[in-house]
Design an enzyme around this catalytic site. Sequence first.
Site, PDB file in Angstrom:
ATOM      1  CD  GLN A 237     -17.623 -34.060 -96.670  1.00 15.82           C
ATOM      2  OE1 GLN A 237     -18.243 -32.695 -96.209  1.00 15.82           O
ATOM      3  NE2 GLN A 237     -17.219 -33.828 -97.926  1.00 15.82           N
TER       4      GLN A 237
ATOM      5  CG  ASN B  49      -9.520 -32.965-102.769  1.00 16.85           C
ATOM      6  OD1 ASN B  49      -9.517 -33.729-102.269  1.00 16.85           O
ATOM      7  ND2 ASN B  49     -10.712 -32.677-103.588  1.00 16.85           N
ATOM      8  CD  GLU B  50     -11.730 -35.958-105.363  1.00 16.91           C
ATOM      9  OE1 GLU B  50     -12.609 -35.420-106.484  1.00 16.91           O
ATOM     10  OE2 GLU B  50     -12.308 -37.005-104.881  1.00 16.91           O
TER      11      GLU B  50
ATOM     12  CE1 TYR C 273     -17.125 -39.854-100.587  1.00 15.00           C
ATOM     13  CE2 TYR C 273     -15.649 -39.685-102.544  1.00 15.00           C
ATOM     14  CZ  TYR C 273     -16.388 -39.130-101.087  1.00 15.00           C
ATOM     15  OH  TYR C 273     -15.924 -37.998-100.441  1.00 15.00           O
TER      16      TYR C 273
ATOM     17  CD  GLU D 270     -12.581 -36.520-100.437  1.00 17.78           C
ATOM     18  OE1 GLU D 270     -13.703 -36.805-101.282  1.00 17.78           O
ATOM     19  OE2 GLU D 270     -12.215 -35.449-100.712  1.00 17.78           O
TER      20      GLU D 270
END
Length: 493
Positions: A345, A172-173, A239, A296
């Site tokens: 989330q 992840n990331e 985001y 995400e």
Amino acid sequence: MIAMTLRANAPIGPINRNIYGHFSEHLGRCIYEGIWVGHDSPIPHTDGIRNDVLAALRKLQVPVLRWPGGCFADEYHWRDGIGPYESRPRMINTHWGGVVENNHFGTHEFLRLCELIGAEPYICGNVGSGTVQEMQQWVEYMTFDGESPMADLRRANGRDEPWKVKYFGVGNENWGCGGNMRPEYYADEYRRYQTYVRNYGNNRIFKIACGPNDRDYNWTEVLMREAGKMMDGLSLHYYTLPTGIWQDKGDATGFGEAEWFETLRRTLVMEELIVKHSAIMDKYDPERRVALIIDEWGTWYNVEPGTNPGFLYQQNTMRDALVAGVNLNLFHRYCERVRMTNIAQMVNVLQAVILTEGEKMLLTPTYHVFEMYKVHQDAESLPVDLGDGPVYASGDAQIPQLHASASRAADGAIHLSVCNLHPTGEADVACRIEGASGTGASGTLLRGGALDAHNTFEAPETVAPVRFEGVTFADGVVRFTLPPASVAVIKLA
Ligand code: AHR
């Protein structure tokens, strides 16, 4: 009167139900309190998972759930989370709030949660601080049917049958909290780790590589060039921050119209990201075999005053409902390449669909959008043309006032979803339906009143869907008046 055209005769493609996926990380009160209360809790639960949250998630038809992170995934060692609770190590969740992680929610508990809500598990493995062997053994533990050290360990821990685990993320990331790697380095690491993510028995794993952060097009280019043939999906994270500044992102409530506008303007950037990353993917994968997995997305505000800054707890308003509606409309429109997304989330963290406080639970405006929009899952996406529709301007900037998408369900019903982004202007709409006939129309409406209208534990129904009055369908045209700052889903039969 605003004119719109819904082209029922020009389908775009199937809307994969996984576009409606969620993300749950060991972060703040998402897992602990929000989902897991443990076997001895006075809060009604099933095998330690709270019943009120389970019921709300079942109603949402959550198709897929990502776990255990996020940044937590690249510090997670899965063997800490199996076996008797008393022997599971207690550790510090260094990334999120420095609190004690007792590892009571581990592999068995997560896969039980997925079974209880009917969601496919999407597990993210540890590349940043884990080993290839650790990742290989986790897959073996979960999915191997025969006799083997890991399958035997699973049986010793009470689970005879292997689970079906389809979606597996390799890190992840990894450009950030997952190891600060360069794309060339991660591409090689991805190639190596994924080699040992094996298909046991008839379990077939869909391998997801760590993709770019918002506009990092070079990451996509390198990953697709060096490892595109070895992946089934490439992730993307984006985001929405109202100010665009990490140090002061803007507040979840009590904001003015300028922040309302900026939040929606920045949400619309998702379209540019999908289009540009997809164009790079098209170069290496013209058949569109590799899915773009936006695992995400959502709003990220300053935390609620007085809460742990590492817990990322924020309220959720009508503005979040519009952010959700706009993103889901875009995912429908680009469903050929975008085949899974996971809002960040699920409970008590960032743009949550559910908030809890002790034994209390509430559904956020974002929850209601997901519930209203679920009719689009697995339906055929249909184009909606807004032409030179009205704009909503602020200073020198402008965005469309309306944002829409549509689909045809397996039973033939057409659903049109429309968001009115304008906080004070209503919209009289006439939508011509091309290629379909009918006369029946009904709808559901979500609206707030105040810009930051939201639900609290004292008033949990302040923002809740109501019947959308005044929708008509005659002579091939659907007519309705959309109130300011609202989301509607209209069914044509
Ligand atoms: O969702 C919160 C965090 O945001 C995740 O852990 C990480 O992947 C991202 O930076």
